[in-house]
Design an enzyme around this catalytic site. Structure first.
Site, mmCIF file in Angstrom:
data_model
loop_
_atom_site.group_PDB
_atom_site.id
_atom_site.type_symbol
_atom_site.label_atom_id
_atom_site.label_comp_id
_atom_site.label_asym_id
_atom_site.label_seq_id
_atom_site.Cartn_x
_atom_site.Cartn_y
_atom_site.Cartn_z
ATOM 1 C CG ASP A 283 -1.938 0.714 0.988
ATOM 2 O OD1 ASP A 283 -3.017 1.495 0.953
ATOM 3 O OD2 ASP A 283 -1.691 1.568 2.634
ATOM 4 C CD GLU A 325 -2.425 2.084 -3.692
ATOM 5 O OE1 GLU A 325 -3.417 2.811 -3.929
ATOM 6 O OE2 GLU A 325 -1.753 2.552 -3.446
#
Length: 633
Positions: A283, A325
């Site tokens: 993330d 991401e």
């Protein structure tokens, strides 16, 4: 001392250190450590210097890695060996991902286990469960504010439930995917509470400043991510100090300039790997290193950190892959993708430009992205998606838009207005997310069906949903479905009545599982039934089409701005090639015979399972596509 002699000296110290451990490492693990140590050593020196404390930190890290390897269950060690024998397993044409929130889709982890027969019916080989760990009550950014990486939210189950689910999924041929939220913790994490209490060890886990001098200096070059929550990159603490919080005020950024932070997070990562997680979604990768005078995004050290985490996994849990991401400039997205960094990556450019093409009825920006920004290194793959749990941001490069006479800023504002439904004639029923009145910036929230026109009753809505997914399934890599979209779920407007969610419009596209639509999925007199039947057929065709394995793509241009085209070549000598053409316009597009003159006149329509003659060209209806097996002359 030269770099080589430093490596040799430190390696000897490590050998002695490992030999003194109470629990000796097995031969396979020692071999992996020997293979990865030079890389890990070099990365640690690049990140933390050549001081003695760096070696001490590296020895601590190696202990953590060896402990995790010793704890790795036998069945996961077997998976390590299997994946080593099939290193490109994730490039298969049979791969299909699904993503959902546990509570919204199935209630709890036991509910997810009960859904495995449906996942197999759909054809999933990859299941991404959105954040499910302990987090603050109320607003917690959909679980992305983690308070404990080793405790499942009690409302969802226990860590034992998660291990059992991972094992059941693995038995069903489905890889479990979880987020590794490693840029920040919640302000309720033990490290955060100890930092707030003045513990000097944990104060150094975060970026805390006594006054506004340095925060002001940093904020001259950083951007606001969630301006609705707070301006800038810092939030005040109760004692008057300031702490770095890139996203929400309850998410405190970790200080990776401290090697102890790297080791602490490596322990959490390896713990998750040993629960049976096979892919970790990394993330917010762009934000993990800060440097004064820069945007503090995509710094060189961010890549070194990912490579170091990768090296740790190659020793202790080599079956596990990383998925990047990175919602940044398209050039920067690809910088994170390599076998030594992140083997998988979301493809935000293709996602955004699919929606851009549907709004403008012009596929030229999407075609350009496939022409020039699609290629990846061997041993890596895109994860192609139509939409995710997150907002849609218009990530195209302004310089690409300028090649077609498009001004990026006004074009993004048009797209926002179009998908919010403010533009006359729009088929979309979306919501603005983090709309900034000062700058005009915004992103878009909404389910695929609501954004594509089904919610508005537009005649082309179902076709747009299928077309968008057909592109995600045919361009290469792993296609990813947000579960519920396969039955055309609509926005959940009730989020506006929930005090904990009304400030985050993304909850509109995170509805609870639409049970009635799933019950209708085999009834083609319903919207849900028609969309499900068409998407399920595409999945079946894709699984039987070896040309859809891997990422290789050859552009195929037509005279129509509304038609995107490419060829997926054979992956072996037994295959052919598949021509994909998709029309984003509201009217038919005639492809002249000259355009397909380099192909044999006889083709096979994979969707309709019938012969097609190309001698006179072909006509694509509005919002239609073809997958044609062809032979190039």
């Amino acid at each position: 001392m030269t770099a080589l002699s430093a490596l040799e000296t430190d390696a000897a110290i490590v050998v002695e250190h490992v030999a003194r451990r109470e629990q000796p490492a097995d031969g396979e693990t020692v071999a992996r450590l020997r293979a990865e140590f030079p890389r890990l050593h070099g990365l640690f020196r690049a990140l933390y210097g050549d001081r003695a404390t760096s070696l001490e930190s590296l020895l601590t890290l190696i202990d953590a890695v060896l402990d995790a390897r010793a704890d790795r269950p036998a069945e996961l060690r077997r998976l390590d060996r299997d994946r080593a024998a099939r290193p490109t397993w994730f490039e298969s044409e049979r791969m299909l991902g699904g993503v959902c929130y546990v509570d919204r889709f199935a209630g709890d982890l036991d509910g997810v286990r009960k859904m495995i027969p449906y996942f197999r019916e759909l054809g999933l080989t990859y299941l991404h469960l959105m954040p499910l760990f302990a987090s603050p009550e109320g607003d917690n950014d959909g679980g992305y504010a983690v308070s404990d990486y080793r405790t499942v939210d009690p409302a969802l189950g226990t860590m034992a439930d998660l291990r059992a689910l991972a094992a059941d999924l693995r038995d069903a041929g489905i890889s479990l995917v979880l987020d590794f939220i490693f840029n920040h913790t919640s302000n309720e994490h033990e490290w955060a509470t100890r930092a707030l209490a003045g513990d000097p060890v944990y104060e150094n886990f975060y970026l805390i400043f006594p006054d506004r001098e340095l925060p002001d200096a940093y904020e001259r070059t950083t951007r606001e991510i969630f301006p609705d929550d707070h301006p800038g990159s810092f939030v005040p603490l109760p004692d008057g100090r300031w702490i770095w919080a890139t996203f929400y005020r309850f998410q405190w950024d970790l200080n990776y300039a401290n090697p102890d932070v790297f080791t602490a997070m490596a322990r959490e990562m390896l713990f998750l790997a040993n629960q049976g997680v096979e892919i970790l979604r990394m993330d917010a990768v762009a934000f993990i290193w800060k440097r004064l005078g820069t945007t503090c995004e995509s710094q060189p050290e961010a890549h070194l950190l990912l490579q170091a985490f990768n090296a740790v996994l190659r020793i202790a849990a080599p079956a596990v892959l990383f998925k990047s991401e990175a919602i940044v400039h398209p050039d920067e997205v690809q910088d994170y993708i390599s076998p030594d960094e992140c083997q998988l990556s979301y493809n935000p450019l293709q996602m955004a430009l699919t929606w851009e093409a549907l709004a403008t009825r012009d596929a030229r920006l999407l075609q350009l992205a496939l022409d020039e920004r699609h290629e990846l290194p061997p041993g890596t793959a895109w994860v192609n998606y139509v939409r995710s749990h997150d907002d849609i941001g218009w990530t195209f490069a302004d310089e690409d838009a300028a090649r077609f006479g498009i001004d990026g800023g006004p074009h993004r504002r048009f797209l926002n207005d179009f998908y919010i439904g403010r533009f006359a004639g729009s088929f979309s029923r979306g919501f603005p997310f983090q709309e900034n009145p000062r700058t005009g910036d915004a992103r878009i929230a909404g389910t695929t069906a609501s954004l594509a026109g089904i919610a508005a009753g537009d005649d082309g809505g179902e076709d747009r949903v299928v077309l968008a997914h057909a592109l995600a399934m045919s361009t290469g890599g792993i296609p990813l479905l947000y579960l519920g979209d396969e039955v055309a779920q609509l926005n959940d407007d009730t989020f506006q009545d929930d005090p904990a969610r009304r400030g985050d419009s993304r909850w509109a596209h995170r509805p609870e599982r639409p049970s009635e639509r799933y019950e209708e999925r085999r009834d083609e007199s319903t919207v849900a039934g028609r969309v499900f039947t068409r998407l399920r057929h595409l999945i079946d065709v894709r699984r039987a089409t070896t040309e859809f394995a891997g990422n290789e793509l050859i552009p195929f241009h037509t005279p129509h701005a509304a038609v995107v085209g490419f060829i997926r070549p054979a992956t072996d000598e037994h295959g052919g090639a598949v021509l994909v053409l998709a029309n984003v316009a509201d009217e038919p597009a005639a492809i002249p015979s000259e355009t397909v003159s380099g192909l044999d006149e006889s083709a096979w329509d994979l969707i309709r399972d019938s012969a097609v003659g190309l001698g006179r060209g072909l006509v694509l209806p509005a919002h239609a596509f073809v997958w044609l097996r062809v032979r190039r002359l």
